[in-house]
Design a protein around this motif. Structure first.
Motif, PDB file in Angstrom:
ATOM      1  N   SER A 133      -6.899  -3.366 -13.056  1.00 41.68           N
ATOM      2  CA  SER A 133      -8.092  -3.853 -12.347  1.00 41.68           C
ATOM      3  C   SER A 133      -7.815  -4.295 -10.913  1.00 41.68           C
ATOM      4  CB  SER A 133      -8.779  -4.979 -13.131  1.00 41.68           C
ATOM      5  OG  SER A 133      -7.878  -5.987 -13.424  1.00 41.68           O
ATOM      6  N   GLU A 134      -6.563  -4.506 -10.527  1.00 40.40           N
ATOM      7  CA  GLU A 134      -6.291  -4.994  -9.170  1.00 40.40           C
ATOM      8  C   GLU A 134      -5.559  -3.993  -8.260  1.00 40.40           C
ATOM      9  OE1 GLU A 134      -7.581  -7.857  -8.202  1.00 40.40           O
ATOM     10  OE2 GLU A 134      -8.150  -8.574 -10.199  1.00 40.40           O
ATOM     11  N   PHE A 135      -4.677  -3.170  -8.825  1.00 38.16           N
ATOM     12  CA  PHE A 135      -3.775  -2.386  -7.965  1.00 38.16           C
ATOM     13  C   PHE A 135      -4.519  -1.401  -7.054  1.00 38.16           C
ATOM     14  CE2 PHE A 135       0.810  -2.756  -9.748  1.00 38.16           C
ATOM     15  CZ  PHE A 135       0.696  -4.126  -9.733  1.00 38.16           C
ATOM     16  N   ASP A 136      -5.613  -0.821  -7.575  1.00 37.53           N
ATOM     17  CA  ASP A 136      -6.373   0.129  -6.755  1.00 37.53           C
ATOM     18  C   ASP A 136      -6.859  -0.529  -5.468  1.00 37.53           C
ATOM     19  OD1 ASP A 136      -6.007   2.119  -8.555  1.00 37.53           O
ATOM     20  OD2 ASP A 136      -8.007   1.979  -9.473  1.00 37.53           O
ATOM     21  N   LYS A 137      -7.260  -1.801  -5.571  1.00 38.64           N
ATOM     22  CA  LYS A 137      -7.761  -2.521  -4.386  1.00 38.64           C
ATOM     23  C   LYS A 137      -6.708  -2.618  -3.291  1.00 38.64           C
ATOM     24  CE  LYS A 137     -10.338  -5.753  -7.272  1.00 38.64           C
ATOM     25  NZ  LYS A 137     -10.330  -7.179  -7.663  1.00 38.64           N
ATOM     26  N   TYR A 138      -5.439  -2.667  -3.699  1.00 40.24           N
ATOM     27  CA  TYR A 138      -4.341  -2.801  -2.736  1.00 40.24           C
ATOM     28  C   TYR A 138      -3.738  -1.449  -2.358  1.00 40.24           C
ATOM     29  CZ  TYR A 138      -4.391  -7.766  -4.048  1.00 40.24           C
ATOM     30  OH  TYR A 138      -4.765  -9.065  -4.277  1.00 40.24           O
ATOM     31  N   GLY A 139      -4.256  -0.385  -2.978  1.00 35.12           N
ATOM     32  CA  GLY A 139      -3.681   0.931  -2.713  1.00 35.12           C
ATOM     33  C   GLY A 139      -2.297   1.106  -3.315  1.00 35.12           C
ATOM     34  N   ILE A 140      -2.028   0.388  -4.405  1.00 35.56           N
ATOM     35  CA  ILE A 140      -0.737   0.523  -5.088  1.00 35.56           C
ATOM     36  C   ILE A 140      -0.908   1.488  -6.261  1.00 35.56           C
ATOM     37  CG2 ILE A 140       1.046  -0.694  -6.420  1.00 35.56           C
ATOM     38  CD1 ILE A 140       0.120  -3.269  -4.815  1.00 35.56           C
ATOM     39  N   GLU A 141      -0.039   2.489  -6.339  1.00 28.22           N
ATOM     40  CA  GLU A 141      -0.126   3.480  -7.422  1.00 28.22           C
ATOM     41  C   GLU A 141       0.684   3.022  -8.623  1.00 28.22           C
ATOM     42  OE1 GLU A 141       1.220   7.300  -5.988  1.00 28.22           O
ATOM     43  OE2 GLU A 141       0.360   6.880  -4.021  1.00 28.22           O
TER      44      GLU A 141
ATOM     45  N   ARG B  71       0.830  -1.201   0.000  1.00 39.50           N
ATOM     46  CA  ARG B  71       0.000   0.000   0.000  1.00 39.50           C
ATOM     47  C   ARG B  71       0.873   1.262   0.000  1.00 39.50           C
ATOM     48  NH1 ARG B  71      -5.115   0.506   1.252  1.00 39.50           N
ATOM     49  NH2 ARG B  71      -5.187  -1.660   1.910  1.00 39.50           N
ATOM     50  N   GLY B  72       0.549   2.180  -0.892  1.00 36.74           N
ATOM     51  CA  GLY B  72       1.296   3.444  -0.919  1.00 36.74           C
ATOM     52  C   GLY B  72       2.513   3.436  -1.843  1.00 36.74           C
ATOM     53  N   ASP B  73       2.911   2.251  -2.328  1.00 43.64           N
ATOM     54  CA  ASP B  73       4.040   2.190  -3.261  1.00 43.64           C
ATOM     55  C   ASP B  73       3.569   2.577  -4.661  1.00 43.64           C
ATOM     56  OD1 ASP B  73       5.763   1.378  -1.302  1.00 43.64           O
ATOM     57  OD2 ASP B  73       5.716  -0.749  -1.850  1.00 43.64           O
ATOM     58  N   HIS B  74       4.555   2.878  -5.497  1.00 43.76           N
ATOM     59  CA  HIS B  74       4.264   3.316  -6.869  1.00 43.76           C
ATOM     60  C   HIS B  74       5.146   2.521  -7.833  1.00 43.76           C
ATOM     61  CE1 HIS B  74       5.187   6.252 -10.269  1.00 43.76           C
ATOM     62  NE2 HIS B  74       3.883   6.130 -10.354  1.00 43.76           N
ATOM     63  N   VAL B  75       4.574   2.171  -8.977  1.00 42.73           N
ATOM     64  CA  VAL B  75       5.345   1.445  -9.984  1.00 42.73           C
ATOM     65  C   VAL B  75       5.203   2.157 -11.329  1.00 42.73           C
ATOM     66  CG1 VAL B  75       3.428  -0.224 -10.040  1.00 42.73           C
ATOM     67  CG2 VAL B  75       5.517  -0.772 -11.229  1.00 42.73           C
ATOM     68  N   VAL B  76       6.313   2.245 -12.054  1.00 45.70           N
ATOM     69  CA  VAL B  76       6.291   2.828 -13.400  1.00 45.70           C
ATOM     70  C   VAL B  76       6.303   1.672 -14.401  1.00 45.70           C
ATOM     71  CG1 VAL B  76       7.475   4.294 -15.086  1.00 45.70           C
ATOM     72  CG2 VAL B  76       7.512   4.908 -12.648  1.00 45.70           C
ATOM     73  N   VAL B  77       5.281   1.636 -15.253  1.00 42.12           N
ATOM     74  CA  VAL B  77       5.106   0.515 -16.178  1.00 42.12           C
ATOM     75  C   VAL B  77       5.206   1.015 -17.619  1.00 42.12           C
ATOM     76  CG1 VAL B  77       3.594  -1.397 -16.848  1.00 42.12           C
ATOM     77  CG2 VAL B  77       3.505  -0.500 -14.514  1.00 42.12           C
ATOM     78  N   GLN B  78       5.929   0.262 -18.419  1.00 42.24           N
ATOM     79  CA  GLN B  78       6.036   0.594 -19.840  1.00 42.24           C
ATOM     80  C   GLN B  78       4.655   0.602 -20.483  1.00 42.24           C
ATOM     81  OE1 GLN B  78       9.215  -1.460 -21.954  1.00 42.24           O
ATOM     82  NE2 GLN B  78       7.770  -1.961 -23.566  1.00 42.24           N
ATOM     83  N   GLN B  79       4.415   1.552 -21.377  1.00 37.98           N
ATOM     84  CA  GLN B  79       3.084   1.703 -21.980  1.00 37.98           C
ATOM     85  C   GLN B  79       2.629   0.454 -22.733  1.00 37.98           C
ATOM     86  OE1 GLN B  79       2.719   3.600 -25.719  1.00 37.98           O
ATOM     87  NE2 GLN B  79       1.019   4.874 -25.072  1.00 37.98           N
ATOM     88  N   VAL B  80       3.458  -0.002 -23.679  1.00 37.26           N
ATOM     89  CA  VAL B  80       3.047  -1.136 -24.501  1.00 37.26           C
ATOM     90  C   VAL B  80       3.550  -2.415 -23.845  1.00 37.26           C
ATOM     91  CG1 VAL B  80       3.145  -2.191 -26.782  1.00 37.26           C
ATOM     92  CG2 VAL B  80       3.108   0.290 -26.578  1.00 37.26           C
ATOM     93  N   ILE B  81       2.639  -3.123 -23.195  1.00 40.26           N
ATOM     94  CA  ILE B  81       2.989  -4.397 -22.559  1.00 40.26           C
ATOM     95  C   ILE B  81       1.906  -5.422 -22.865  1.00 40.26           C
ATOM     96  CG2 ILE B  81       4.416  -3.604 -20.630  1.00 40.26           C
ATOM     97  CD1 ILE B  81       1.785  -3.783 -18.933  1.00 40.26           C
ATOM     98  N   TYR B  82       2.159  -6.651 -22.463  1.00 36.40           N
ATOM     99  CA  TYR B  82       1.202  -7.731 -22.638  1.00 36.40           C
ATOM    100  C   TYR B  82      -0.163  -7.330 -22.047  1.00 36.40           C
ATOM    101  CZ  TYR B  82      -0.928 -12.312 -22.164  1.00 36.40           C
ATOM    102  OH  TYR B  82      -1.789 -13.365 -22.222  1.00 36.40           O
ATOM    103  N   GLY B  83      -1.250  -7.587 -22.776  1.00 38.28           N
ATOM    104  CA  GLY B  83      -2.575  -7.163 -22.364  1.00 38.28           C
ATOM    105  C   GLY B  83      -2.990  -7.664 -20.987  1.00 38.28           C
ATOM    106  N   GLY B  84      -2.641  -8.901 -20.667  1.00 40.32           N
ATOM    107  CA  GLY B  84      -2.991  -9.481 -19.368  1.00 40.32           C
ATOM    108  C   GLY B  84      -2.301  -8.754 -18.222  1.00 40.32           C
ATOM    109  N   THR B  85      -1.077  -8.337 -18.434  1.00 38.28           N
ATOM    110  CA  THR B  85      -0.337  -7.595 -17.414  1.00 38.28           C
ATOM    111  C   THR B  85      -0.997  -6.237 -17.204  1.00 38.28           C
ATOM    112  OG1 THR B  85       1.645  -8.658 -18.279  1.00 38.28           O
ATOM    113  CG2 THR B  85       1.976  -6.863 -16.715  1.00 38.28           C
ATOM    114  N   TYR B  86      -1.352  -5.600 -18.318  1.00 33.85           N
ATOM    115  CA  TYR B  86      -2.046  -4.306 -18.257  1.00 33.85           C
ATOM    116  C   TYR B  86      -3.350  -4.447 -17.462  1.00 33.85           C
ATOM    117  CZ  TYR B  86      -4.595  -0.189 -19.856  1.00 33.85           C
ATOM    118  OH  TYR B  86      -5.328   0.964 -19.904  1.00 33.85           O
ATOM    119  N   ASN B  87      -4.147  -5.476 -17.786  1.00 34.42           N
ATOM    120  CA  ASN B  87      -5.425  -5.677 -17.083  1.00 34.42           C
ATOM    121  C   ASN B  87      -5.225  -5.946 -15.602  1.00 34.42           C
ATOM    122  OD1 ASN B  87      -6.885  -5.335 -19.421  1.00 34.42           O
ATOM    123  ND2 ASN B  87      -6.981  -7.520 -19.884  1.00 34.42           N
ATOM    124  N   PHE B  88      -4.196  -6.742 -15.287  1.00 32.14           N
ATOM    125  CA  PHE B  88      -3.897  -7.045 -13.875  1.00 32.14           C
ATOM    126  C   PHE B  88      -3.651  -5.744 -13.111  1.00 32.14           C
ATOM    127  CE2 PHE B  88      -0.205  -7.765 -10.925  1.00 32.14           C
ATOM    128  CZ  PHE B  88      -0.957  -8.235  -9.863  1.00 32.14           C
TER     129      PHE B  88
END
Ligand SMILES: *Cc1c(COP(=O)(O)O)cnc(C)c1O
Length: 382
Positions: free
Chosen positions: A110-118, A90-107
């Protein structure tokens, strides 16, 4: 043995489970889910990722990725989700490359907000775009190179240098290159993730994932992985071991064929664009040359606007349509219809994904047969 083994020797022999009783030439499968807790050095259980076949195959994967340790999962997404959640709170932040595998993008979305991960997605795969998003609480830079579906190349050395200066962990999805074509640790990347459903499995018949890194990092992944329970069954671990014996032979041949196919497609007037890091016309060809041993067996191309991409694929006789990739058999997919179907047209175009785009996973068939198939498919459209 302390001398470093050759790649094919590693593929065949490293991490073998020795058959001491009958001296069979290959690893036996240990199917037990129940092992003694008393009088043993290691308490074994499938979800502890340490049954004999699991433990030994990790050694082969670590050797291939030139890391201290590795873990095997039931899918690429199990590997990706377990690894990310192991290092983020919770409270951590991750920088993700724009063009990535669709499943990773969806994960992530759709999930990070629930954990409070930015999280922040970069505007491109350029290093400057990663730097501009780094914040005080950034814990991970997450990259994928070559990326899906346009085969963009991210400069691994530049990313890991920036990350180290800022005390940030780096993770790469190395699925497309496989360890045959790219060794991310040689460029300072900390954690390497694979969908082993793809090149590592290679025969379009198993679902698996893998993570490789230092002992310390893998231990941290393990601490979360045992809670999430994405372990791989021993029968499939055994199949993955069998597949990895030919990893170098398969990927080398597929890579050689992909270069031939990319050059052929670039010279075909019915094709508007070809995306392959092994082409001089690829915008990041020089970076690819610096960090890849081979340019891989994935490419993408755009058909002329007046040719329908779906009809083209239906007309192919040898090359199959497939949601997946990296098998021995050549396959194509329309990203617009599948992997990127959930994105709006605007989001797709932002990422350079047009309706006529076809992702091409090149197999081990002779290139002249693949070329003949493409020619007849185009002809029957005209
Ligand atoms: C397929 C794929 C994944 C996900 O792997 P699964 O085994 O389907 O869970 C992740 N990254 C890339 C690049 C892939 O191609």
């Amino acid at each position: 043995m302390n001398k470093k083994l050759g790649i094919n020797t590693t593929c065949v022999h490293t991490g073998e489970v020795k058959d001491t009783q009958f001296k069979g030439a290959i690893s036996p499968i240990f199917m037990a889910t129940s092992y003694a807790f008393d009088g043993v050095d290691v308490k074994r259980y499938p979800r502890y990722y340490n049954t004999p076949n699991q433990e030994m195959l990790c050694k082969k994967i670590a050797a291939l990725e030139q890391t201290e340790d590795a873990l095997i999962f039931s899918s690429g997404m199990a590997a990706i989700s377990s690894t990310m959640l192991a290092f983020l709170k919770r409270g951590d932040h991750v920088v993700v490359q724009q063009v990535i595998y669709g499943g990773t993008y969806n994960f992530i979305v759709s999930e990070f907000d629930k954990y409070g991960i930015e999280y922040s997605f970069t505007a491109s795969d350029k290093v400057e775009d990663f730097i501009s998003l780094i914040k005080e609480n950034t814990k991970i830079l997450y990259i994928e190179t070559p990326s899906n579906p346009l085969l963009g190349i991210t400069d691994m050395q530049a990313i890991s240098t920036i990350a180290k200066q800022n005390n940030i962990l780096t993770m790469i999805d190395n699925t497309f290159a496989s360890p045959i074509n790219q060794i991310p640790t040689n460029f300072g990347i900390d954690i390497i993730i694979h969908s082993a459903t793809k090149y590592m499995g290679g025969h379009s018949d198993i679902s698996a994932g893998a993570v490789a890194g230092s002992k310390e990092h893998i231990e941290q992944v393990w601490n979360t992985a045992i809670n999430l329970g994405g372990n791989l069954s021993d029968q499939t671990v055994w199949l993955l071991e069998r597949s990895l014996k030919t990893l170098n032979l398969r990927v080398k041949e597929q890579t050689k064929n992909a270069q031939i196919m990319a050059e052929y497609l670039e010279g075909n007037s019915n094709i508007d664009a070809v995306y392959y890091p092994g082409l001089k016309s690829h915008p990041q060809h020089e970076i690819a040359k610096k960090q890849m041993k081979g340019f891989g067996a994935m490419l993408a191309f755009e058909l002329n606007e007046n040719l329908d991409a779906m009809d083209f694929q239906r007309n192919l006789k040898l090359i199959k349509s497939s949601m997946s990739l990296a098998g021995l058999e050549s396959t194509t997919v329309s990203p617009v219809q599948t992997t990127h179907a959930l994105l709006s047209e605007e989001e797709r175009l932002e990422r350079g994904i047009k309706d006529g785009l076809i992702r091409f996973s090149v197999g081990i068939e002779e290139p002249e047969d693949l070329i003949a198939d493409i020619e007849q498919a185009i002809k029957s459209l005209q």
